[in-house]
Design an enzyme around this catalytic site. Structure first.
Site, PDB file in Angstrom:
ATOM      1  N   ASP A  77     -11.750  -0.901  -4.142  1.00 37.17           N
ATOM      2  CA  ASP A  77     -11.930   0.558  -4.131  1.00 37.17           C
ATOM      3  C   ASP A  77     -11.289   1.235  -2.924  1.00 37.17           C
ATOM      4  OD1 ASP A  77     -13.602   0.151  -6.370  1.00 37.17           O
ATOM      5  OD2 ASP A  77     -15.301  -0.213  -5.036  1.00 37.17           O
ATOM      6  N   GLU A  78     -10.232   0.656  -2.382  1.00 40.82           N
ATOM      7  CA  GLU A  78      -9.636   1.216  -1.163  1.00 40.82           C
ATOM      8  C   GLU A  78      -8.746   2.424  -1.452  1.00 40.82           C
ATOM      9  OE1 GLU A  78      -9.200  -1.939  -2.082  1.00 40.82           O
ATOM     10  OE2 GLU A  78     -10.077  -3.260  -0.581  1.00 40.82           O
TER      11      GLU A  78
ATOM     12  N   LYS B 266      -6.106   1.935  -3.908  1.00 37.64           N
ATOM     13  CA  LYS B 266      -4.828   1.293  -4.283  1.00 37.64           C
ATOM     14  C   LYS B 266      -4.142   2.064  -5.398  1.00 37.64           C
ATOM     15  CE  LYS B 266      -7.043  -2.492  -5.171  1.00 37.64           C
ATOM     16  NZ  LYS B 266      -8.363  -2.227  -4.626  1.00 37.64           N
TER      17      LYS B 266
ATOM     18  N   GLY C 230     -10.862  -0.447 -11.259  1.00 37.91           N
ATOM     19  CA  GLY C 230     -10.820   0.931 -11.737  1.00 37.91           C
ATOM     20  C   GLY C 230      -9.951   1.707 -10.774  1.00 37.91           C
ATOM     21  N   HIS C 231      -8.774   2.084 -11.229  1.00 39.99           N
ATOM     22  CA  HIS C 231      -7.844   2.770 -10.337  1.00 39.99           C
ATOM     23  C   HIS C 231      -7.765   4.246 -10.709  1.00 39.99           C
ATOM     24  CE1 HIS C 231      -5.795  -1.285  -9.253  1.00 39.99           C
ATOM     25  NE2 HIS C 231      -7.005  -1.153  -8.795  1.00 39.99           N
TER      26      HIS C 231
ATOM     27  N   GLN D 133      -8.954  -5.250  -6.885  1.00 43.78           N
ATOM     28  CA  GLN D 133     -10.005  -5.719  -5.965  1.00 43.78           C
ATOM     29  C   GLN D 133      -9.485  -5.718  -4.515  1.00 43.78           C
ATOM     30  OE1 GLN D 133      -9.586  -8.104  -8.945  1.00 43.78           O
ATOM     31  NE2 GLN D 133     -10.702  -6.433  -9.863  1.00 43.78           N
TER      32      GLN D 133
ATOM     33  N   LEU E 279      -8.935   9.593   5.069  1.00 36.88           N
ATOM     34  CA  LEU E 279      -9.157   9.998   6.459  1.00 36.88           C
ATOM     35  C   LEU E 279      -9.949  11.312   6.516  1.00 36.88           C
ATOM     36  CD1 LEU E 279      -8.461   9.255   9.410  1.00 36.88           C
ATOM     37  CD2 LEU E 279      -6.435  10.697   9.196  1.00 36.88           C
ATOM     38  N   ASP E 280      -9.680  12.195   5.548  1.00 35.18           N
ATOM     39  CA  ASP E 280     -10.342  13.508   5.518  1.00 35.18           C
ATOM     40  C   ASP E 280     -11.864  13.410   5.380  1.00 35.18           C
ATOM     41  OD1 ASP E 280      -9.295  12.515   2.924  1.00 35.18           O
ATOM     42  OD2 ASP E 280     -10.591  14.092   2.120  1.00 35.18           O
TER      43      ASP E 280
ATOM     44  N   GLY F 174      -6.598  13.439   1.149  1.00 33.05           N
ATOM     45  CA  GLY F 174      -7.216  14.109   0.003  1.00 33.05           C
ATOM     46  C   GLY F 174      -6.833  13.368  -1.256  1.00 33.05           C
TER      47      GLY F 174
HETATM   48  P1  IMP Z   1     -16.600  -9.358 -11.139  1.00 36.89           P
HETATM   49  O1  IMP Z   1     -15.181  -9.255 -10.707  1.00 36.89           O
HETATM   50  O2  IMP Z   1     -16.988  -8.383 -12.221  1.00 36.89           O
HETATM   51  O3  IMP Z   1     -17.004 -10.771 -11.462  1.00 36.89           O
HETATM   52  O4  IMP Z   1     -17.526  -8.939  -9.896  1.00 36.89           O
HETATM   53  C1  IMP Z   1     -17.618  -9.730  -8.707  1.00 36.89           C
HETATM   54  C2  IMP Z   1     -17.785  -8.840  -7.489  1.00 36.89           C
HETATM   55  O5  IMP Z   1     -16.573  -8.143  -7.240  1.00 36.89           O
HETATM   56  C3  IMP Z   1     -18.865  -7.763  -7.627  1.00 36.89           C
HETATM   57  O6  IMP Z   1     -19.458  -7.548  -6.360  1.00 36.89           O
HETATM   58  C4  IMP Z   1     -18.083  -6.544  -8.046  1.00 36.89           C
HETATM   59  O7  IMP Z   1     -18.747  -5.336  -7.690  1.00 36.89           O
HETATM   60  C5  IMP Z   1     -16.826  -6.732  -7.238  1.00 36.89           C
HETATM   61  N1  IMP Z   1     -15.633  -6.112  -7.838  1.00 36.89           N
HETATM   62  C6  IMP Z   1     -14.883  -6.583  -8.843  1.00 36.89           C
HETATM   63  N2  IMP Z   1     -13.853  -5.768  -9.085  1.00 36.89           N
HETATM   64  C7  IMP Z   1     -13.943  -4.772  -8.218  1.00 36.89           C
HETATM   65  C8  IMP Z   1     -13.124  -3.614  -7.948  1.00 36.89           C
HETATM   66  O8  IMP Z   1     -12.085  -3.375  -8.566  1.00 36.89           O
HETATM   67  N3  IMP Z   1     -13.557  -2.812  -6.953  1.00 36.89           N
HETATM   68  C9  IMP Z   1     -14.676  -3.078  -6.206  1.00 36.89           C
HETATM   69  N4  IMP Z   1     -15.447  -4.140  -6.408  1.00 36.89           N
HETATM   70  C10 IMP Z   1     -15.080  -4.988  -7.408  1.00 36.89           C
END
Ligand code: IMP
Length: 428
Positions: free
Chosen positions: A14-15, A17, A41-42, A223, A331-332, A414
């Protein structure tokens, strides 16, 4: 020669990307997703519209860009069709999408097993996204997975399903979960194969041809490195490796093909799911960051946990993934916070350490050692250059460079595409 840039998340996912990939994709000929599935989820914002992509690479908004879902991915056809249909309902149909014949299929029993494993683990559950990711990768490693190529070949599909169900149904039955019917799945997945057929190809051949041609290629990480099955905070991790080192294997290209690795970090830290992280805190400032940064999961809607920036984790990410520069996101969101902390080291059992312990129990006992920097109040969402930032924001970014030993190449102020300040050219 066109550059081949990998974008990796340096934290727990969730950075941001998606935003950087979308930004860089404007100049890329090819955008590739190499691992993971719809656990990702991008989010991409442009023209006042917000798109959340889970499987499909972020280059789909440009008709000239080739989008590749490579062999290292795990793919759930129903969710993929939903994503394709959702894009179509918003007028996005003119894109090039190629899916690897070697990518593995997430089957409905993988979703069932994901929930079951979490239930069995009880208080030590990983907090997965319940998309079947872990069980699909487990079947791949156990050599009982079904690849997309199998959906195009009735005999292979039947063989794969027979084995998969023979291994899985008894477990599901034993735990009083729903079991699956061979014929039913066979018919369904044959029909999914028909719909997927136009997209399925040997993407390694395609990608190598693009490299040969000198195309500009962007590898969109999913991830983050702290969720890596090898180098993350195991066992609270995902089931694939989001490092740049995993990209060549997950795409079928040479390890020498990568030219740059951009590490994406938030200006602070978040985590969803279980597993501790040393800089986590929960107070009014954390609430402020969560609301201002819309820190709720794109895939599951779960509130994200909030922490200060952790440069021990960033240096770990840099080392295990060969990061060459950083992109600092959101940063905002820190605007208006009087004092901002950066974790520089950990304290473990009275000792100062500079690494991420491999043992999870030890990791959860690490206490952050902080430096505190003064914040800024000025609105920074409309600036265009680094030197337009308030001096304290400039100093914050310089401190990140100092503690990570990495240059900041991009920072984001932003959600919109236009609120991205690049300090260098990437694909030029
Ligand atoms: P899984 O990938 O669904 O097996 O989840 C394993 C761990 O990775 C859990 O803590 C999820 O919340 C985390 N995780 C998996 N994909 C993402 C992502 O795209 N963003 C943030 N956390 C993720």
């Amino acid at each position: 020669m066109g550059k081949r840039i990998v974008v990796v998340g340096t934290q727990w996912g969730d950075e941001g990307k998606g935003k950087i990939t979308d930004y860089l994709a404007l100049d890329a000929d090819v955008v590739v997703r190499s691992q993971g599935g719809n656990n990702a989820g991008h989010t991409i914002n442009f023209n006042n519209q917000k798109f959340a992509l889970h499987f499909i690479p972020s280059g789909v908004f440009n008709p000239q860009t080739k989008n590749i879902m490579a062999n290292g991915m795990v793919i759930e056809p129903i969710a993929l069709f939903r994503e394709i249909d959702e894009l179509a309902s918003r007028g996005i149909t003119n894109y090039q999408l190629y899916i690897s014949d070697r990518a593995h299929c997430i089957m409905p029993y993988h979703l069932e097993l994901d929930s079951l494993w979490e239930d069995i683990k009880g208080s030590s559950a990983v907090g997965t996204t319940k998309k079947g990711i872990g069980p699909a990768y487990a079947d791949k490693a156990s050599r009982i997975g079904i690849r997309l190529a199998d959906l195009l070949d009735p005999e292979s599909l039947m063989d794969g399903l027979k084995t998969g169900l023979a291994m899985t149904n008894p477990i599901l039955e034993c735990f009083h979960h729903q079991t699956y019917d061979l014929q039913d799945l066979y018919q369904k997945y044959l029909s999914f194969g028909k719909r997927l057929k136009p997209y399925i190809t040997d993407t390694s051949v395609l990608l190598n041809a693009e490299i040969e041609k000198g195309s500009k290629i962007l590898f969109e990480g999913a991830q983050g490195i702290m969720l890596c099955v090898e180098h993350g905070t195991y066992p609270y991790v995902t089931s694939s490796s989001p490092t740049a080192a995993s990209v060549p294997m997950n795409c079928g290209i040479s390890p020498m093909a990568i030219t740059d690795v951009i590490g994406i970090t938030k200006a602070y830290t978040t985590r969803v799911g279980s597993g501790s992280f040393p800089t986590e805190f929960e107070d009014d400032t954390a609430k402020y960051i969560r609301e201002k940064g819309h820190e709720y999961g794109t895939t599951t809607g779960r509130p994200r946990r909030i922490g200060w920036l952790d440069t021990v984790a960033l240096r770990h990410a840099k080392r295990v993934s060969g990061i060459t520069e950083l992109s600092v996101m959101l940063l905002d969101v820190l605007t208006g916070i009087p004092q901002i902390k950066i974790c520089t080291q950990y304290e473990l059992d009275g000792e100062i350490i500079d690494r991420v312990p491999s043992n999870y129990r030890q990791f959860s006992q690490c206490k952050p050692v902080y430096v505190t920097l003064p914040g800024w109040k000025e609105n920074i969402t409309n600036i265009h250059r680094f030197d337009e930032l308030p001096i304290n924001a400039q100093n914050y970014l310089k401190a990140i460079e100092n503690y990570t030993g990495l240059p900041i190449a991009i920072f984001s102020i932003g959600p919109d595409r236009t609120q991205t300040i690049a300090l260098k050219a990437f694909f030029k």
